[in-house]
Design a protein around this motif. Structure first.
Motif, PDB file in Angstrom:
ATOM      1  N   HIS A 184       9.103  16.963  13.593  1.00 31.87           N
ATOM      2  CA  HIS A 184       8.735  15.875  14.505  1.00 31.87           C
ATOM      3  C   HIS A 184       9.764  14.750  14.446  1.00 31.87           C
ATOM      4  N   ASP A 185      10.166  14.366  13.242  1.00 33.50           N
ATOM      5  CA  ASP A 185      11.127  13.263  13.088  1.00 33.50           C
ATOM      6  C   ASP A 185      12.476  13.612  13.702  1.00 33.50           C
ATOM      7  N   VAL A 186      12.930  14.834  13.492  1.00 31.43           N
ATOM      8  CA  VAL A 186      14.224  15.252  14.041  1.00 31.43           C
ATOM      9  C   VAL A 186      14.189  15.251  15.558  1.00 31.43           C
TER      10      VAL A 186
ATOM     11  N   ASP B 286      16.241   9.659   4.910  1.00 35.67           N
ATOM     12  CA  ASP B 286      15.718   8.498   5.615  1.00 35.67           C
ATOM     13  C   ASP B 286      16.189   8.521   7.056  1.00 35.67           C
ATOM     14  N   LEU B 287      15.630   7.621   7.867  1.00 37.07           N
ATOM     15  CA  LEU B 287      15.932   7.621   9.294  1.00 37.07           C
ATOM     16  C   LEU B 287      17.387   7.290   9.599  1.00 37.07           C
ATOM     17  N   ASP B 288      17.987   6.411   8.799  1.00 36.82           N
ATOM     18  CA  ASP B 288      19.396   6.075   9.031  1.00 36.82           C
ATOM     19  C   ASP B 288      20.292   7.288   8.817  1.00 36.82           C
ATOM     20  N   SER B 289      20.008   8.062   7.782  1.00 37.91           N
ATOM     21  CA  SER B 289      20.798   9.271   7.530  1.00 37.91           C
ATOM     22  C   SER B 289      20.578  10.296   8.636  1.00 37.91           C
TER      23      SER B 289
ATOM     24  N   ALA C  13      22.473   9.308  11.693  1.00 40.54           N
ATOM     25  CA  ALA C  13      23.908   9.570  11.546  1.00 40.54           C
ATOM     26  C   ALA C  13      24.225  11.047  11.775  1.00 40.54           C
ATOM     27  N   VAL C  14      23.364  11.931  11.284  1.00 39.64           N
ATOM     28  CA  VAL C  14      23.592  13.368  11.461  1.00 39.64           C
ATOM     29  C   VAL C  14      23.492  13.753  12.933  1.00 39.64           C
TER      30      VAL C  14
END
Length: 309
Positions: free
Chosen positions: A41-43, A1-4, A7-8
């Motif tokens: 794309h998300d990263v 998920d986006l929160d994880s 955090a990374v």
């Protein structure tokens, strides 16, 4: 998920932000399947939110992606600064000769791949780097990749620059021996690698060649780094254009300027075994060597270039 994910990325940023060598984020290495592009794309979007000053990097051979356009959409149309694609393609297999038709066909494969990257970047905010083969690899008793000569390393660099590459990367294969084993632990294949330095860190024959090339690139950079890449012409098939009317010789020509007008050309010798005397007929009335500032002696708009291998 986006929160994880946040955090990374935040953790990587916190750990390395104060390190001077931290140039960007490698977020893809030969991730060819289309199913990976959404995650890419998300990263990249998350990196842009947390660290907008550094680009994302991705490595592969563009032709091997299931959907090259969709891959470039994910890499370059997301947030952040100008992200970077690093094109890898190693053409000097064991049986490739030093000159002749077979050699030139391998060079054609390399230039075709660089052309695909350059075309894919048209209209996008992004950059690309050419990963240059300097390594050899022996699998069992067969030479899988032979060690490129110094002139062949220089040729790869020149071909990348002639396609608008903004950087050169030398493939840093770890020298030494790798043993491939089956499920029972039996060695089924031995691979011996040699890169720029040997297994003990001692420079190999390629090391001095790369040092000289890098010295030449440092001298060339001030003349090229502010210019816009306009495209490439090839003596293989000289397309109709307003600048070069004829080429006598086997070369590739990178075209550079201010985005409106071509002002500089980069001429690359397609031979690695010998120098060439190349005759180029131009539409311009005066032509200068960009680094030396010396005007070429022209006869009927024809320039003669002595190009080393």
């Amino acid at each position: 998920d986006l929160d994880s994910l946040r955090a990374v990325v935040q953790g990587v940023y916190n750990q390395w932000n104060e390190t001077s060598a931290f140039a960007g984020y490698l977020v893809g290495h030969e991730d060819y399947r289309r199913a990976q592009y959404g995650s890419l794309h998300d990263v990249i979007d998350m990196i842009a939110m947390i660290d907008a000053s550094r680009p994302a990097y991705s490595v592969g051979r563009l032709r091997d992606y299931e959907d090259p356009r969709a891959f470039f959409d994910a890499l370059f149309d997301s947030g952040g600064p100008d992200n970077v694609f690093q094109q890898e393609h190693y053409v000097f297999r064991g049986g490739v000769p030093l000159k002749g038709g077979s050699f030139q066909r391998r060079i054609n494969l390399l230039t075709d791949g660089f052309d695909e990257v350059a075309r894919g970047l048209e209209g996008r905010s992004g950059r690309w780097h050419a990963i240059v083969q300097v390594q050899s690899e022996v699998r069992g008793t067969q030479v899988y990749y032979r060690k490129p000569t110094p002139a062949e390393i220089r040729l790869q660099v020149g071909l990348g620059l002639s396609r608008g590459a903004s950087g050169i990367v030398y493939f840093l294969y770890s020298s030494g021996v790798e043993e491939l084993r089956d499920n029972g632990g039996r060695v089924v294949e031995t691979r011996v690698y040699e890169g720029l330095v040997d297994v003990d860190g001692v420079p190999t024959s390629s090391y001095a060649a790369v040092q000289q090339i890098n010295s030449d690139l440092r001298a060339l950079s001030p003349a090229l780094e502010t210019l816009h890449f306009h495209g490439t012409l090839s003596s293989r098939l000289l397309l109709q254009n307003s600048l070069i009317r004829r080429i006598d010789g086997e070369v590739e020509v990178g075209l550079f300027g201010d985005g409106q007008r071509i002002s500089h050309i980069l001429v690359v010798n397609r031979w690695a075994h010998a120098a060439q005397r190349v005759h180029i007929e131009l539409s311009e009335q005066a032509v200068f060597h960009a680094l030396a500032g010396v005007e070429y002696d022209q006869k009927k708009n024809r320039v003669v270039l002595e190009i080393s291998a």
